[in-house]
Structures are given as structure tokens and as C-alpha cells.
Design a protein around this motif. Structure first.
Motif, PDB file in Angstrom:
ATOM      1  N   ASN A  69      33.939  -3.960 -15.898  1.00  0.00           N
ATOM      2  CA  ASN A  69      35.322  -4.404 -16.011  1.00  0.00           C
ATOM      3  C   ASN A  69      35.430  -5.875 -15.613  1.00  0.00           C
ATOM      4  N   LYS A 126      29.354   1.724 -12.930  1.00  0.00           N
ATOM      5  CA  LYS A 126      30.451   2.440 -12.273  1.00  0.00           C
ATOM      6  C   LYS A 126      30.607   1.973 -10.829  1.00  0.00           C
ATOM      7  N   GLY A 127      29.492   1.856 -10.122  1.00  0.00           N
ATOM      8  CA  GLY A 127      29.550   1.394  -8.741  1.00  0.00           C
ATOM      9  C   GLY A 127      30.055  -0.029  -8.623  1.00  0.00           C
ATOM     10  N   ASN A 172      32.055  -1.537 -10.781  1.00  0.00           N
ATOM     11  CA  ASN A 172      33.484  -1.548 -11.115  1.00  0.00           C
ATOM     12  C   ASN A 172      34.356  -1.116  -9.940  1.00  0.00           C
ATOM     13  N   ILE A 173      33.864  -0.158  -9.158  1.00  0.00           N
ATOM     14  CA  ILE A 173      34.625   0.287  -7.988  1.00  0.00           C
ATOM     15  C   ILE A 173      34.759  -0.848  -6.985  1.00  0.00           C
ATOM     16  N   ALA A 174      33.657  -1.573  -6.768  1.00  0.00           N
ATOM     17  CA  ALA A 174      33.676  -2.673  -5.806  1.00  0.00           C
ATOM     18  C   ALA A 174      34.504  -3.855  -6.306  1.00  0.00           C
ATOM     19  N   ALA A 214      36.928  -3.893  -8.422  1.00  0.00           N
ATOM     20  CA  ALA A 214      38.362  -3.595  -8.543  1.00  0.00           C
ATOM     21  C   ALA A 214      39.097  -4.072  -7.293  1.00  0.00           C
ATOM     22  N   LYS A 215      38.467  -3.907  -6.135  1.00  0.00           N
ATOM     23  CA  LYS A 215      39.070  -4.355  -4.876  1.00  0.00           C
ATOM     24  C   LYS A 215      38.851  -5.856  -4.672  1.00  0.00           C
ATOM     25  N   THR A 254      28.781  -1.424  -0.741  1.00  0.00           N
ATOM     26  CA  THR A 254      28.378  -0.153  -1.349  1.00  0.00           C
ATOM     27  C   THR A 254      27.357  -0.361  -2.463  1.00  0.00           C
TER      28      THR A 254
END
Length: 213
Positions: free
Chosen positions: A25, A45-46, A48-50, A52-53, A78
Motif C-alpha cells: 500500500n 501484509k506485515g 502494510n500493517i506497519a 498504515a500507522k 514488527t
């Protein structure tokens, strides 16, 4: 593998994957650059999670540089190799600010001069952010190229050069993402899904019959 078979393979992959694009993303070239640096030995995926914040509070070279190494680590801890990645990203942001007017450069040489940016990362940015023909050979592309015999090679550079030479011209821009997505969801490492593969009859993988359920 002959020219006609390669043409058919890429034609079918393009039909099966009508929107070949990165699963990272991002909303601008700088965000993509940071995401790709973080994605080394990590899942999209990992990442994108990081991000995003992270990108909510810092998505420019100045903003991330202002976080400092420790501040950046708190957002990316992470992700594998986060210590070295944080240091490289802070150094890269400093160079972007000082040498490139805070803009992501559009040449391989300038990109590869940034800490944490190797040939593969540079190729992703050139292709995905700036629409240049480039082949970023990751583990998926390396596997698919060798397994199918589209572009076999003993190392990533040899595979990259063969793909640039042998990929049909009309598929050169999207080939990078077509092969990654095919490798990620169909031609997987441990158990390829040969029974549902759109290029099964064209593929030259000698053991493919053993993976048909």
C-alpha cells in the motif's frame, strides 16, 4: 523455450491477472520506496500493517527523518531486520532532503546510492512508481522463471537479463507483477498449484504432474 511458447505464457498470465500491481500500500513514490525497503525478508501484509500507522504520522523524508532511528523503530519493530532498516531509512531520508529536494530520484544510479536500496528495490520503484521497464527479480520471479523455464538462470541478475530479453514487448511493463503474483498464489515454492495453473500445458517444469491433485 521458444518464442511462441513464451508469448502464450504471458498472454495467459495477463488474461488471468487483469490488474497486475504491487500488493504494497502506498500513495506516492516516497511511500513506495519506504515500503519496498521494509519488504526485504518480510511479507507485504506485515509491511502494510506497519506502514498504515507510520504513514499517518510521517510520509515525507522530512517527517520520517524527524522521527529519528528510535522513533522509526517504534513503528516498524514488527518487521524483520527492523534495526538495520530503520538506520538505512533515516540515512536515505537525509540524502533525499539534501541531494534530491526531498523527491525520489528516477534513475537507477541515484536510487541505488540510497542506503538500503539495492538493484531489486530500485527496479520496483522505477517500474511501479515511474512506469519504466524494469524487472525486479525476487524469490517468486526467480522460482517461476527457473521452474517454468521462461528465463532460467543461476542468479537473479541472469534471470533479470533474460526476462528483459525474452519477454514479449507488450508485456514488459507488467511482467514483473504478473510473475510475482503467479508465484505467490499459484506457482508456490513448496506445493505449486499445478492443477489450477493457466499455463500448465506450456510450463516445462519436469515434476509438474506430481502436483496435480
Amino acid at each position: 523455450m521458444n518464442k511462441l511458447k513464451r508469448q502464450q505464457i504471458f498472454d495467459r498470465l495477463a488474461e488471468a491477472i487483469p490488474e497486475p500491481e504491487t500488493e504494497l500500500n502506498y500513495s506516492n513514490p516516497f511511500e513506495l520506496l519506504i515500503a519496498v525497503i521494509l519488504s526485504a525478508q518480510a511479507t507485504d501484509k506485515g509491511v502494510n500493517i506497519a506502514t498504515a500507522k507510520l504513514f499517518r504520522v510521517a510520509n515525507t523524508p522530512e517527517a520520517i527523518y524527524a522521527l529519528g532511528v528510535d522513533g522509526l523503530k517504534s513503528y516498524i519493530k514488527t518487521i524483520g531486520l527492523f534495526n538495520s532498516k530503520a538506520e538505512n531509512i533515516i540515512k536515505a531520508c537525509k540524502m533525499l532532503i539534501e541531494l534530491h529536494n526531498s523527491q525520489v530520484p528516477q534513475t537507477r544510479e541515484a536510487l541505488e546510492a540510497l542506503p538500503g536500496v539495492g538493484r531489486k528495490t530500485a527496479n520496483v520503484v522505477l517500474n511501479t512508481a515511474f512506469g519504466q521497464i524494469a524487472m525486479a527479480v525476487d524469490t517468486h520471479i526467480f522460482r517461476v522463471s527457473n521452474r517454468t523455464k521462461i528465463a532460467p538462470g543461476k542468479d537473479v541478475l541472469e534471470v533479470e537479463k533474460k526476462l528483459l530479453k525474452f519477454t514479449p514487448k507488450e508485456h514488459l511493463m507488467d511482467a514483473h507483477h504478473l510473475l510475482i503474483l503467479h508465484g505467490r498464489y499459484t506457482c508456490m515454492a513448496r506445493k505449486p498449484r499445478c492443477g489450477s495453473c493457466v499455463i500448465f500445458d506450456l510450463c516445462e517444469f519436469k515434476d509438474k504432474e506430481g502436483y496435480v491433485e
